[in-house]
Design an enzyme around this catalytic site. Structure first.
Site, short mmCIF file in Angstrom:
data_model
loop_
_atom_site.label_atom_id
_atom_site.label_comp_id
_atom_site.label_asym_id
_atom_site.label_seq_id
_atom_site.Cartn_x
_atom_site.Cartn_y
_atom_site.Cartn_z
N LYS A 118 4.05 1.27 -4.32
CA LYS A 118 4.89 0.30 -3.65
C LYS A 118 4.07 -0.81 -3.00
CE LYS A 118 8.03 3.88 -1.93
NZ LYS A 118 8.54 4.49 -0.66
N GLU A 144 -2.41 -5.44 -7.41
CA GLU A 144 -2.53 -4.25 -6.55
C GLU A 144 -2.75 -4.68 -5.10
OE1 GLU A 144 -1.95 -1.39 -5.81
OE2 GLU A 144 -3.41 0.05 -6.55
N ASP A 145 -2.34 -3.84 -4.17
CA ASP A 145 -2.56 -4.17 -2.76
C ASP A 145 -4.02 -4.07 -2.37
OD1 ASP A 145 -2.55 -1.39 -3.03
OD2 ASP A 145 -1.19 -1.01 -1.36
N ASP A 155 -9.80 0.72 -3.59
CA ASP A 155 -10.62 1.54 -2.71
C ASP A 155 -11.69 2.23 -3.57
OD1 ASP A 155 -11.32 2.83 -0.31
OD2 ASP A 155 -9.91 4.45 -0.64
P1 IMP Z 1 -8.08 3.96 -5.13
O1 IMP Z 1 -7.54 4.66 -6.33
O2 IMP Z 1 -8.97 4.84 -4.30
O3 IMP Z 1 -8.74 2.63 -5.45
O4 IMP Z 1 -6.89 3.72 -4.16
C1 IMP Z 1 -6.01 2.72 -4.32
C2 IMP Z 1 -4.73 3.01 -3.58
O5 IMP Z 1 -4.97 3.74 -2.37
C3 IMP Z 1 -4.12 1.71 -3.14
O6 IMP Z 1 -3.18 1.28 -4.08
C4 IMP Z 1 -3.45 2.07 -1.85
O7 IMP Z 1 -2.15 2.53 -2.10
C5 IMP Z 1 -4.25 3.22 -1.30
N1 IMP Z 1 -5.19 2.78 -0.26
C6 IMP Z 1 -6.54 2.69 -0.33
N2 IMP Z 1 -7.08 2.23 0.81
C7 IMP Z 1 -6.03 2.00 1.63
C8 IMP Z 1 -5.93 1.47 2.97
O8 IMP Z 1 -6.90 1.11 3.66
N3 IMP Z 1 -4.66 1.38 3.46
C9 IMP Z 1 -3.56 1.73 2.77
N4 IMP Z 1 -3.61 2.22 1.51
C10 IMP Z 1 -4.84 2.34 0.95
MG MG Z 2 -1.16 1.49 -3.91
#
Ligand code: IMP
Ligand code: MG
Length: 172
Positions: free
Chosen positions: A40, A96-97, A100
Site C-alpha cells: 500500500k 515504491e515508497d 530498504d
Molecule cells: P525491502 O524489501 O527490505 O527493501 O523493504 C521494502 C518494504 O519495507 C517497503 O516497501 C516498505 O513497505 C517497508 N519498509 C522498509 N523500511 C521502512 C520504513 O522505514 N518505514 C516503513 N516501511 C518500511
Molecule cells: Mg511497501
C-alpha cells in the site's frame, strides 16, 4: 510512548517529486509507459508523481507482502495482488515508497522481467541505501537516508501514520 521526529517537510517533497517527474517525462517521451504502484505504501507517492508527469501513462497497482506489523523485512515475499494490464512490449516503472534491504523490488523486478516488457526500471520515493542486502538498481529516487524507521506520506508502522503529509522518524 512513540515519538515522531519530522525529517522531510511536505513542501520539500513536492519539489523533489516534480523534479523526478520531469526527468521521467523526458526519459520516456514517445514510449508506452506503465506506472506500477506497490501497495500500500506507494499510493500517495504514485498519485503525486502521476500528476506531475507530462506524458501519457497507464497506471496499475500490485501488492506483495513481506512486512507484517514488524519493522524488519522477512525476505519471504508473496504476490497477493497482481497487476491487470498486459505488460508485454511496454515500459514499466515500478513505483515504491522505500527501498530498504532491496528484497521486495529485486523480487518484483525479476517477476516482471519474465513477462516480456520492453524495460523495467525502479522509482523509489526514499532510498535507504546503507541497508541494502541484495543488488537492485534504483533508477529514480527523491530522497536518500541512511537509517531509522520512517513513517508518513504512505509509509506505515502497523498500518498507522500513512496519512501524514511529511516524513517522520518513528522512535519507539
Ligand atoms: P525491502 O524489501 O527490505 O527493501 O523493504 C521494502 C518494504 O519495507 C517497503 O516497501 C516498505 O513497505 C517497508 N519498509 C522498509 N523500511 C521502512 C520504513 O522505514 N518505514 C516503513 N516501511 C518500511
Ligand atoms: Mg511497501
Amino acid at each position: 510512548m512513540a515519538e515522531l521526529i519530522p525529517i522531510i517537510l511536505p513542501e520539500d517533497i513536492q519539489e523533489k517529486v516534480s523534479c523526478i517527474a520531469r526527468q521521467i517525462s523526458s526519459d520516456y517521451q514517445g514510449k508506452d509507459l506503465i506506472l506500477v504502484g506497490m501497495l500500500k505504501g506507494a499510493f500517495i507517492f504514485l498519485s503525486d508523481l502521476a500528476r506531475h508527469i507530462s506524458i501519457p501513462v497507464q497506471i496499475d497497482f500490485m501488492r506483495v507482502s513481506s512486512y507484517g506489523a514488524d519493522i524488519s523485512s522477512s525476505g519471504n515475499i508473496t504476490l497477493t495482488h497482481p497487476i491487470q494490464i498486459d505488460v508485454a512490449g511496454k515500459h514499466l516503472l515500478l513505483v515504491e515508497d522505500i527501498v530498504d534491504t532491496g528484497r521486495t523490488l529485486a523480487w518484483a523486478r525479476d517477476y516482471f522481467q519474465c513477462l516480456n516488457p520492453a524495460s523495467v526500471h525502479i522509482c523509489a520515493f526514499i532510498d535507504k541505501h546503507e541497508r541494502r542486502e541484495v543488488d537492485v538498481e534504483v533508477d529514480y529516487s527523491c530522497f536518500s537516508v541512511s537509517e531509522g524507521f520512517l513513517v508518513g506520506y504512505g509509509l506505515d508502522y502497523a498500518e498507522n501514520y500513512r496519512e501524514l503529509p511529511g516524513i517522520y522518524h518513528l522512535k519507539i
